[in-house]
Design an enzyme around this catalytic site. Structure first.
Site, mmCIF file in Angstrom:
data_model
loop_
_atom_site.group_PDB
_atom_site.id
_atom_site.type_symbol
_atom_site.label_atom_id
_atom_site.label_comp_id
_atom_site.label_asym_id
_atom_site.label_seq_id
_atom_site.Cartn_x
_atom_site.Cartn_y
_atom_site.Cartn_z
ATOM 1 C CE LYS A 275 -3.991 -1.770 2.622
ATOM 2 N NZ LYS A 275 -4.992 -1.524 1.585
ATOM 3 N NE ARG A 349 -11.045 -9.811 -2.043
ATOM 4 C CZ ARG A 349 -11.325 -8.915 -2.979
ATOM 5 N NH1 ARG A 349 -11.537 -9.305 -4.215
ATOM 6 N NH2 ARG A 349 -11.393 -7.630 -2.677
HETATM 7 N N1 BES Z 1 -8.113 -3.647 4.325
HETATM 8 C C1 BES Z 1 -8.299 -3.235 2.989
HETATM 9 C C2 BES Z 1 -9.591 -2.473 2.764
HETATM 10 C C3 BES Z 1 -9.689 -1.144 3.439
HETATM 11 C C4 BES Z 1 -9.334 -0.001 2.758
HETATM 12 C C5 BES Z 1 -10.189 -1.048 4.700
HETATM 13 C C6 BES Z 1 -9.432 1.222 3.382
HETATM 14 C C7 BES Z 1 -10.293 0.162 5.311
HETATM 15 C C8 BES Z 1 -9.921 1.303 4.639
HETATM 16 C C9 BES Z 1 -8.320 -4.449 2.055
HETATM 17 O O1 BES Z 1 -7.571 -5.534 2.455
HETATM 18 C C10 BES Z 1 -7.772 -3.980 0.765
HETATM 19 O O2 BES Z 1 -6.632 -3.658 0.720
HETATM 20 N N2 BES Z 1 -8.614 -3.946 -0.240
HETATM 21 C C11 BES Z 1 -8.232 -3.514 -1.519
HETATM 22 C C12 BES Z 1 -8.855 -4.472 -2.477
HETATM 23 C C13 BES Z 1 -8.292 -4.386 -3.840
HETATM 24 C C14 BES Z 1 -6.865 -4.859 -3.879
HETATM 25 C C15 BES Z 1 -9.164 -5.263 -4.708
HETATM 26 C C16 BES Z 1 -8.768 -2.101 -1.743
HETATM 27 O O3 BES Z 1 -9.851 -1.787 -1.271
HETATM 28 O O4 BES Z 1 -8.039 -1.316 -2.331
HETATM 29 ZN ZN ZN Z 2 -5.548 -5.403 1.801
#
Ligand code: BES
Ligand code: ZN
Ligand code: ZN
Length: 500
Positions: A275, A349
């Site tokens: 990230k 997931r």
């Molecule tokens: N934990 C994150 C989702 C999230 C984002 C929670 C912001 C709280 C605040 C999740 O694991 C994630 O990284 N999701 C990705 C999914 C994508 C790679 C399909 C996302 O939302 O960017």
């Molecule tokens: Zn994630």
């Protein structure tokens, strides 16, 4: 903090501050304002309709010099009377307690409005305790900090018993919500998956639940290749936690068995698909779904409903390292399905799918709810007001929606049509863990759906609602504990009658 009831004239209650809720349509002749206007001549006409117009969010503190026993009157705007539901009562009580705490009040009296019964008393106690919750877990308290020690509800004598029962319920709920908030607030260096399991275990011992924790070896034995893959890049061992509540004297066969399943990513760096650095620190709250499950199980243990409930938390830390799982990897999930990893940041997931299959297969779940800070996309769709809700069974979806509405937590259903499943097809495996750039919350839910098969299942994407970026009048910024109240309400609702 201690709660009690006062069944005499509210004007004779000695307290640092006495709270009065004011509706938009109130006048000086509306009870209970009329009695205070009489005892404090000339005081209320100066503020009513001026600083205090009864709008939600308004507060006015009046310092008193006699007339009534309390040292201050704290007027709290409550909005239009017709909109004043249990959620509004909880939030006004929370705001009152927060304002009072800032003013150094240690004894607080509350003069409720009618009707006031068990559920109302619960909302007040819940609001006060969640309102004053301080998320500064590791800040040294200032020596002169004062806290509210006692809260007294002024009620009609014939209601004293019912109100006391309501207070107990509200305290139970609020302690569960605050427990979940503390778990989510804990940084990842303190709250590792193993520590999360330890805290669940400690709670279980305290409350009389059974707790089972599967570590790396046990999960390898069972073939939980998806959950293990997410944790494999971390020095912290992943854990699958199960908390079980069984009603007294139940055989449980042929009955409903509810499974609550939470995402427990104690820190989500994104893994190899790292990230960006902005706000990455907040990803300590990526275990909020798991925290809500643990909190709800504490309340369920105390409320002792007549149905069997299991809480599962899929806990792991998502890290980039030489041992990490990588894009393109193929994983073997617990239910035998193969998964192509496209993005290591879509890890929620992956941990959930093994926990969901386990809840079905080993746990014998007849109904499932999962909670997860699953997608940023749900924040794009619904912001920070409502959680996304998706599921497979209409009756079960309606039950969860009704529970959320009764619990005062907002959700909004998103569709889960067959067609979305097309986006999750893999060229090498049964399914891949990423769709395209659209409908990210729905494709994530679609992935989970593949692992619950025909068991009635509802998924709550709480990424937007589990964390508050700035203080609100009724709630400190940081983790919210979203979901705990809905889950407890759902269990009580199921206890009252079977779900089809
Ligand atoms: N934990 C994150 C989702 C999230 C984002 C929670 C912001 C709280 C605040 C999740 O694991 C994630 O990284 N999701 C990705 C999914 C994508 C790679 C399909 C996302 O939302 O960017
Ligand atoms: Zn994630
Ligand atoms: Zn995540």
């Amino acid at each position: 903090m201690k709660f009690d009831v006062w069944t005499r004239d509210a004007r004779t209650l000695a307290a640092d501050a006495l709270v009065l809720f004011v509706f938009e349509e109130d006048t000086l002749n509306t009870p209970p304002l009329d009695g205070f206007n009489e005892a404090l001549p000339g005081l209320l006409p100066n503020v009513m309709g001026r600083e205090m117009r009864g709008k939600m969010g308004e507060t006015v503190t009046l310092h008193l010099a006699g007339g009534v026993e309390a040292k201050r009157l704290l007027l709290v705007g409550a909005g239009p009377a017709a909109d004043f539901d249990l959620r509004a009562l909880r939030r006004c009580s929370a705001q009152a307690a927060r304002v009072a705490t800032k003013k150094g009040v240690t004894t607080l009296g509350i003069v409720p409005r009618s009707p006031f019964e068990l559920a109302h008393a619960a909302a007040v106690a819940d609001g006060v305790l969640t309102g004053v919750y301080d998320p500064a877990l590791y800040r040294k308290p200032k020596e002169d900090t004062k806290h509210i020690d006692s809260v007294t509800l002024c009620v009609e004598p014939q209601l004293a018993e019912v109100v006391q029962a309501g207070i107990n319920r509200g305290v139970t709920l609020a302690e569960a919500v605050n427990f979940a908030r503390t778990l989510a607030q804990e940084p990842s260096n303190k709250l590792t998956p193993v520590e999360m399991a330890r805290r669940a275990q400690a709670m279980a011992e305290q409350e009389g639940l059974t707790c089972l924790v599967l570590g790396r070896a046990a999960m390898m034995e069972l073939g939980m290749g998806a959950l293990l893959a997410v944790g494999q890049g971390s020095a912290q061992e992943p854990q699958l936690i199960r908390l079980s509540y069984r009603p007294a004297g139940s055989t449980a066969d042929g009955h409903m068995r509810l499974a609550l399943v939470g995402k427990g990513i104690t820190f989500d760096t994104g893994g190899i698909c790292l990230k960006p650095r902005d706000a990455m620190w907040e990803m300590k709250y990526d275990m909020s779904g798991g925290a809500a499950v643990i909190g709800a199980m504490q309340a369920i243990a105390r409320l002792k409903p007549p149905i069997a409930v299991d809480g599962y938390v899929a806990a792991a830390e998502n890290m980039p390292s030489a041992a990490s799982y990588k894009p393109g990897d193929v994983l073997h999930a617990y239910n035998g399905k193969t998964i192509e990893v496209i993005d290591t940041d879509a890890e929620g997931r992956l941990v959930l799918c093994d926990a969901l299959a386990y809840a079905r297969k080993d746990g014998g779940a007849t109904h499932i709810v999962d909670l997860a800070t699953l997608t940023g996309a749900v924040m794009v769709a619904l912001g920070q007001e409502r959680a996304g809700l998706m599921g497979t069974d209409t009756a079960w979806i309606e039950s969860v929606k009704a529970a959320a509405a009764a619990a005062g937590e907002k959700v909004w259903q998103l569709p889960l049509d067959e067609e979305y499943g097309e986006l999750m097809k893999s060229d090498i495996a049964d399914i891949k863990n990423l769709g395209n750039r659209y409908a990210g919350s729905i494709t994530a839910a679609w992935f989970l759906r593949e692992f619950v098969e025909d068991t009635p299942w509802v998924h709550l994407d709480i990424a937007g609602v589990a964390w508050l970026d700035a203080d609100k009048p009724d709630l400190a910024k940081g983790p919210t504990g979203f979901g705990v109240r809905t889950l407890v309400q759902l269990v009580e609702q199921m206890s009252a009658g079977p779900v089809k």
